[in-house]
Design an enzyme around this catalytic site. Structure first.
Site, PDB file in Angstrom:
ATOM      1  N   CYS A 126      14.672   6.963  22.823  1.00  0.00           N
ATOM      2  CA  CYS A 126      15.893   7.533  23.380  1.00  0.00           C
ATOM      3  C   CYS A 126      15.663   9.002  23.697  1.00  0.00           C
ATOM      4  O   CYS A 126      15.067   9.732  22.890  1.00  0.00           O
ATOM      5  CB  CYS A 126      17.037   7.384  22.379  1.00  0.00           C
ATOM      6  SG  CYS A 126      18.618   8.054  22.955  1.00  0.00           S
ATOM      7  N   HIS A 168      21.593  -0.435  25.555  1.00  0.00           N
ATOM      8  CA  HIS A 168      21.296   0.894  25.015  1.00  0.00           C
ATOM      9  C   HIS A 168      22.250   1.932  25.605  1.00  0.00           C
ATOM     10  O   HIS A 168      22.834   2.742  24.862  1.00  0.00           O
ATOM     11  CB  HIS A 168      19.843   1.246  25.336  1.00  0.00           C
ATOM     12  CG  HIS A 168      19.397   2.578  24.823  1.00  0.00           C
ATOM     13  ND1 HIS A 168      18.423   2.717  23.864  1.00  0.00           N
ATOM     14  CD2 HIS A 168      19.773   3.847  25.148  1.00  0.00           C
ATOM     15  CE1 HIS A 168      18.224   4.008  23.612  1.00  0.00           C
ATOM     16  NE2 HIS A 168      19.035   4.707  24.393  1.00  0.00           N
ATOM     17  N   GLU A 169      22.417   1.910  26.928  1.00  0.00           N
ATOM     18  CA  GLU A 169      23.247   2.928  27.571  1.00  0.00           C
ATOM     19  C   GLU A 169      24.729   2.717  27.279  1.00  0.00           C
ATOM     20  O   GLU A 169      25.471   3.683  27.060  1.00  0.00           O
ATOM     21  CB  GLU A 169      22.986   2.962  29.083  1.00  0.00           C
ATOM     22  CG  GLU A 169      21.558   3.297  29.465  1.00  0.00           C
ATOM     23  CD  GLU A 169      21.029   4.561  28.801  1.00  0.00           C
ATOM     24  OE1 GLU A 169      21.820   5.495  28.549  1.00  0.00           O
ATOM     25  OE2 GLU A 169      19.820   4.629  28.526  1.00  0.00           O
ATOM     26  N   HIS A 172      25.714   4.078  23.941  1.00  0.00           N
ATOM     27  CA  HIS A 172      25.950   5.522  23.919  1.00  0.00           C
ATOM     28  C   HIS A 172      27.426   5.840  24.160  1.00  0.00           C
ATOM     29  O   HIS A 172      27.964   6.806  23.596  1.00  0.00           O
ATOM     30  CB  HIS A 172      25.116   6.217  25.002  1.00  0.00           C
ATOM     31  CG  HIS A 172      23.749   6.619  24.565  1.00  0.00           C
ATOM     32  ND1 HIS A 172      23.513   7.466  23.509  1.00  0.00           N
ATOM     33  CD2 HIS A 172      22.525   6.305  25.063  1.00  0.00           C
ATOM     34  CE1 HIS A 172      22.206   7.654  23.370  1.00  0.00           C
ATOM     35  NE2 HIS A 172      21.586   6.953  24.291  1.00  0.00           N
TER      36      HIS A 172
END
EC number: 3.5.1.88
Length: 214
Positions: A126, A168-169, A172
């Protein structure tokens, strides 16, 4: 306690970020913006400012370099992310990880859900946790809904590595870092990962470091 930055209207804060041009500064673990639920995007920036912000995120992602970037990673708590992956990897890696090229995409208010029960585990890094990688088990296939930067509906199934990127995004935007989902014993510096765990899959790392895989 509210910070001075939190009291500045989002549009004004984004205008300030874009003043210098070039890549934006990527905030790192420990910054509160990475642990907050991002605000749903509902026109706060306006079309022209949104387009400029998206382009700045694209420039920042390329410069890092990375294959995805979420707005909180540049200090903006909005549910916006960008992804792009040219996937310049060897054939054995492509086959093992399902890593195929992804064109530049803007994800606005994205939400994902697993499509099936299969999970896959691979090393992941990351931009907001520089210098380290760890193995993360994620859904091998997800359905992603939301909009693009023009407000057009998005409803698409992603598989393999693209599914990992969108998870993953989107994480966030929910205040979640990949470390929250990682196998703690797999945590490796970039140098150690390159020297020891550059294989297409993490089976050898799992045996040597003592962690399980799905």
């Amino acid at each position: 306690m509210e910070t001075p930055e939190a009291r500045v209207p989002l549009a004004e804060r984004v205008e300030q970020l874009l003043t210098d041009g070039g890549p934006l500064a990527v905030v790192t673990a420990g910054d509160p913006v990475l642990r907050a639920d991002a605000e749903p995007y509902d026109g706060q920036l306006g079309p022209a400012l949104l387009a400029r912000f998206v382009e700045a995120m694209r420039v920042t992602m390329h410069a890092a370099p990375g294959v995805g970037l979420a707005a909180p990673q540049v200090g903006v708590g909005l549910r916006i992310a960008v992804i792009e992956d040219p996937a310049p990897v060897p054939e054995e890696v492509r086959l093992a990880r399902g890593r195929v090229p992804q064109p530049f995409r803007v994800l606005v208010n994205p939400v994902y859900e697993p499509a099936g029960t299969v999970r896959a585990a691979f090393f992941e890094g990351c931009l907001s946790v520089p210098g380290y990688q760890a193995v993360v088990a994620r859904a091998a296939e997800v359905r992603l809904t939301g909009q693009d930067e023009h407000g057009r509906a998005l409803d698409e199934v992603f598989t393999g590595w693209p599914a990992r990127i969108v998870q993953h995004e989107t994480d966030h935007l929910d205040g979640t870092l990949y470390l929250d989902r990682a196998e703690p014993r797999s945590l490796s510096s970039h140098r150690a990962a390159l020297e020891h765990w550059s294989q297409p899959t993490p089976e050898r790392a799992a045996r040597a470091l003592g962690f399980g895989l799905p």
